[in-house]
Design a protein around this motif. Structure first.
Motif, PDB file in Angstrom:
ATOM      1  N   ARG A  29      85.474  42.886  26.509  1.00  0.00           N
ATOM      2  CA  ARG A  29      85.203  41.510  26.100  1.00  0.00           C
ATOM      3  C   ARG A  29      85.142  41.397  24.582  1.00  0.00           C
ATOM      4  O   ARG A  29      84.652  42.289  23.902  1.00  0.00           O
ATOM      5  CB  ARG A  29      83.876  41.050  26.685  1.00  0.00           C
ATOM      6  CG  ARG A  29      83.935  40.776  28.153  1.00  0.00           C
ATOM      7  CD  ARG A  29      82.689  40.004  28.606  1.00  0.00           C
ATOM      8  NE  ARG A  29      82.929  39.386  29.882  1.00  0.00           N
ATOM      9  CZ  ARG A  29      82.870  40.030  31.035  1.00  0.00           C
ATOM     10  NH1 ARG A  29      82.564  41.286  31.067  1.00  0.00           N
ATOM     11  NH2 ARG A  29      83.106  39.394  32.159  1.00  0.00           N
ATOM     12  N   PHE A  30      85.602  40.254  24.114  1.00  0.00           N
ATOM     13  CA  PHE A  30      85.538  39.922  22.702  1.00  0.00           C
ATOM     14  C   PHE A  30      85.047  38.491  22.586  1.00  0.00           C
ATOM     15  O   PHE A  30      85.468  37.621  23.341  1.00  0.00           O
ATOM     16  CB  PHE A  30      86.919  40.018  22.047  1.00  0.00           C
ATOM     17  CG  PHE A  30      87.530  41.385  22.169  1.00  0.00           C
ATOM     18  CD1 PHE A  30      87.173  42.389  21.295  1.00  0.00           C
ATOM     19  CD2 PHE A  30      88.437  41.663  23.170  1.00  0.00           C
ATOM     20  CE1 PHE A  30      87.722  43.654  21.406  1.00  0.00           C
ATOM     21  CE2 PHE A  30      88.992  42.925  23.295  1.00  0.00           C
ATOM     22  CZ  PHE A  30      88.633  43.922  22.413  1.00  0.00           C
ATOM     23  N   GLY A  31      84.178  38.251  21.649  1.00  0.00           N
ATOM     24  CA  GLY A  31      83.719  36.896  21.397  1.00  0.00           C
ATOM     25  C   GLY A  31      84.745  36.113  20.597  1.00  0.00           C
ATOM     26  O   GLY A  31      85.611  36.691  19.922  1.00  0.00           O
ATOM     27  N   ASN A  32      84.675  34.809  20.687  1.00  0.00           N
ATOM     28  CA  ASN A  32      85.600  33.957  19.945  1.00  0.00           C
ATOM     29  C   ASN A  32      85.645  34.291  18.459  1.00  0.00           C
ATOM     30  O   ASN A  32      86.733  34.373  17.880  1.00  0.00           O
ATOM     31  CB  ASN A  32      85.245  32.481  20.139  1.00  0.00           C
ATOM     32  CG  ASN A  32      85.607  31.974  21.509  1.00  0.00           C
ATOM     33  OD1 ASN A  32      86.310  32.631  22.260  1.00  0.00           O
ATOM     34  ND2 ASN A  32      85.120  30.795  21.846  1.00  0.00           N
ATOM     35  N   PRO A  33      84.481  34.476  17.802  1.00  0.00           N
ATOM     36  CA  PRO A  33      84.533  34.767  16.359  1.00  0.00           C
ATOM     37  C   PRO A  33      85.324  36.038  16.044  1.00  0.00           C
ATOM     38  O   PRO A  33      86.038  36.092  15.047  1.00  0.00           O
ATOM     39  CB  PRO A  33      83.064  34.922  15.961  1.00  0.00           C
ATOM     40  CG  PRO A  33      82.320  34.131  16.984  1.00  0.00           C
ATOM     41  CD  PRO A  33      83.097  34.306  18.262  1.00  0.00           C
ATOM     42  N   ASP A  34      85.198  37.057  16.894  1.00  0.00           N
ATOM     43  CA  ASP A  34      85.959  38.288  16.656  1.00  0.00           C
ATOM     44  C   ASP A  34      87.458  38.017  16.694  1.00  0.00           C
ATOM     45  O   ASP A  34      88.209  38.501  15.851  1.00  0.00           O
ATOM     46  CB  ASP A  34      85.616  39.352  17.702  1.00  0.00           C
ATOM     47  CG  ASP A  34      84.211  39.875  17.564  1.00  0.00           C
ATOM     48  OD1 ASP A  34      83.727  39.973  16.411  1.00  0.00           O
ATOM     49  OD2 ASP A  34      83.584  40.170  18.591  1.00  0.00           O
ATOM     50  N   VAL A  35      87.892  37.264  17.683  1.00  0.00           N
ATOM     51  CA  VAL A  35      89.323  36.987  17.833  1.00  0.00           C
ATOM     52  C   VAL A  35      89.826  36.101  16.698  1.00  0.00           C
ATOM     53  O   VAL A  35      90.904  36.336  16.141  1.00  0.00           O
ATOM     54  CB  VAL A  35      89.609  36.334  19.205  1.00  0.00           C
ATOM     55  CG1 VAL A  35      91.068  35.920  19.318  1.00  0.00           C
ATOM     56  CG2 VAL A  35      89.237  37.292  20.327  1.00  0.00           C
TER      57      VAL A  35
END
Length: 70
Positions: A29-35
């Motif tokens: 999983r990746f959070g929106n800010p990371d992407v």
């Protein structure tokens, strides 16, 4: 990719992850800010995960090249 709505959904996400893993999938999983802010880092982590985990033999149930998940 998990948006802000997932921050309070830990139990649901854990059940969903367990279900997907039971089908042979690996969940990261990746959070929106990371992407949005660090796409190169996200892609690097995905590439690393792919190197560390060979494809299951045989492929997950269905084994088709395209698959829709719940």
């Amino acid at each position: 990719m998990d948006g802000d709505t997932h921050s309070a959904e830990d139990r649901y996400d854990a059940r969903r992850t367990e279900f997907l893993e039971s089908l042979g999938y690996r969940v990261i999983r990746f959070g929106n800010p990371d992407v949005i802010e660090n796409i190169e880092g996200v892609l690097s982590m995905i590439a690393q995960a792919l190197r560390e985990s060979p494809s299951p033999q045989p492929s997950p149930k269905g084994g088709g090249s395209k698959r829709c998940l719940p």
